[in-house]
Design an enzyme around this catalytic site. Structure first.
Site, short mmCIF file in Angstrom:
data_model
loop_
_atom_site.label_atom_id
_atom_site.label_comp_id
_atom_site.label_asym_id
_atom_site.label_seq_id
_atom_site.Cartn_x
_atom_site.Cartn_y
_atom_site.Cartn_z
N PRO A 13 0.79 -1.23 0.00
CA PRO A 13 0.00 0.00 0.00
C PRO A 13 0.82 1.29 0.00
CG PRO A 13 -0.17 -1.13 2.12
CD PRO A 13 0.50 -2.07 1.17
N ASN A 14 0.29 2.24 -0.73
CA ASN A 14 0.78 3.62 -0.82
C ASN A 14 2.03 3.78 -1.69
OD1 ASN A 14 -1.25 4.72 0.98
ND2 ASN A 14 -0.17 3.62 2.60
N ARG A 21 4.76 11.11 -2.35
CA ARG A 21 4.54 10.68 -0.97
C ARG A 21 5.79 10.93 -0.12
NH1 ARG A 21 4.69 4.41 1.13
NH2 ARG A 21 4.14 4.87 3.28
N TYR A 26 11.05 9.07 1.10
CA TYR A 26 11.07 8.11 -0.01
C TYR A 26 11.67 8.66 -1.31
CZ TYR A 26 8.00 5.62 3.18
OH TYR A 26 7.49 5.00 4.30
N ASN A 77 8.09 -5.55 -1.39
CA ASN A 77 8.04 -4.43 -0.45
C ASN A 77 6.62 -4.45 0.14
OD1 ASN A 77 7.93 -2.12 1.03
ND2 ASN A 77 9.00 -0.84 -0.47
N ALA A 80 3.37 -0.95 4.70
CA ALA A 80 2.90 -1.00 6.09
C ALA A 80 2.48 -2.41 6.53
CB ALA A 80 1.74 -0.02 6.28
N GLU A 101 12.80 -9.40 0.95
CA GLU A 101 12.02 -8.28 1.50
C GLU A 101 12.82 -7.00 1.24
OE1 GLU A 101 11.49 -8.55 5.74
OE2 GLU A 101 10.58 -6.57 5.87
N HIS A 103 12.90 -2.59 1.45
CA HIS A 103 12.34 -1.30 1.90
C HIS A 103 13.19 -0.18 1.33
CE1 HIS A 103 9.61 -3.31 4.60
NE2 HIS A 103 10.62 -4.09 4.95
N ARG A 110 13.50 4.31 12.07
CA ARG A 110 12.31 5.17 12.08
C ARG A 110 11.46 4.90 13.33
NH1 ARG A 110 9.49 4.76 6.46
NH2 ARG A 110 8.39 6.58 7.29
C1 DQA Z 1 8.45 0.99 3.51
C2 DQA Z 1 8.59 1.18 5.01
C3 DQA Z 1 7.29 0.94 5.73
O1 DQA Z 1 7.44 1.15 7.12
C4 DQA Z 1 6.21 1.89 5.21
O2 DQA Z 1 4.97 1.59 5.81
C5 DQA Z 1 6.12 1.91 3.74
C6 DQA Z 1 7.33 1.85 2.94
C7 DQA Z 1 9.74 1.35 2.75
O3 DQA Z 1 9.84 0.96 1.60
O4 DQA Z 1 10.60 2.04 3.28
O5 DQA Z 1 5.03 2.06 3.17
O6 DQA Z 1 8.16 -0.37 3.26
#
Ligand code: DQA
Length: 148
Positions: A13-14, A21, A26, A77, A80, A101, A103, A110
């Site tokens: 998501p997002n 964003r 990011y 990825n 959240a 995985e 990020h 964080r």
């Molecule tokens: C994320 C880190 C997560 O904590 C966050 O909720 C994201 C992006 C990252 O790519 O840094 O949506 O996965």
């Protein structure tokens, strides 16, 4: 002739909002640019890369089932969902190919709720904190693992 391995690059998501964003966290690279980066990197590494994004947990679980059935490698990825989705963790546990995985940010540096990954324990490994390069590094890791 050796078959080209398929890698699903799955985004939670997002992440479709990349570029606008929280650019301080990011960066300014858009989601479309990320897709292009992954496809370019895949071509360089001789991998067939397919990049997808969803805001829907059940869709993401379904894609992991697909990777399980096809024996595909996964770069994930979970966004959240990383921090609380046991459904996603259980789906990841079924994937037999390498599952990396990734990020963009470094969640360990964080907020406290980001320090837990329920996925990490069933991933082959985790790459975090390198911006969009996290994906490039993850695809390189997949290529290395598949070449073994
Ligand atoms: C994320 C880190 C997560 O904590 C966050 O909720 C994201 C992006 C990252 O790519 O840094 O949506 O996965």
């Amino acid at each position: 002739m050796r078959q080209v391995a398929t890698v699903l690059v799955l985004n939670g998501p997002n992440l479709n909002r990349l570029g606008t964003r929280e650019p301080d966290v990011y960066g300014h690279t858009s989601y479309d640019d990320l897709v292009a980066l992954c496809e370019r990197t895949g071509a360089e590494l001789g991998l067939q890369v397919e990049v997808r994004q969803t805001n829907d947990e059940s869709e993401l679980v379904g894609w992991l089932h697909e990777a399980t059935d096809l024996g595909s490698a996964v770069v994930l990825n979970p966004a959240a969902f990383t921090h609380y989705s046991y459904a996603l963790r259980d789906a990841c546990a079924m994937v037999s190919g390498p599952l990396i995985e990734v990020h963009i940010s470094n969640p360990a540096a964080r907020e406290e709720f980001r320090h837990t990954s329920v996925v990490a324990g069933v991933a082959t490994g985790t790459i975090a904190g390198f911006g969009m390069d996290s994906y490039r590094l993850a695809l390189q890791a997949v290529a290395t693992l598949l070449a073994r």
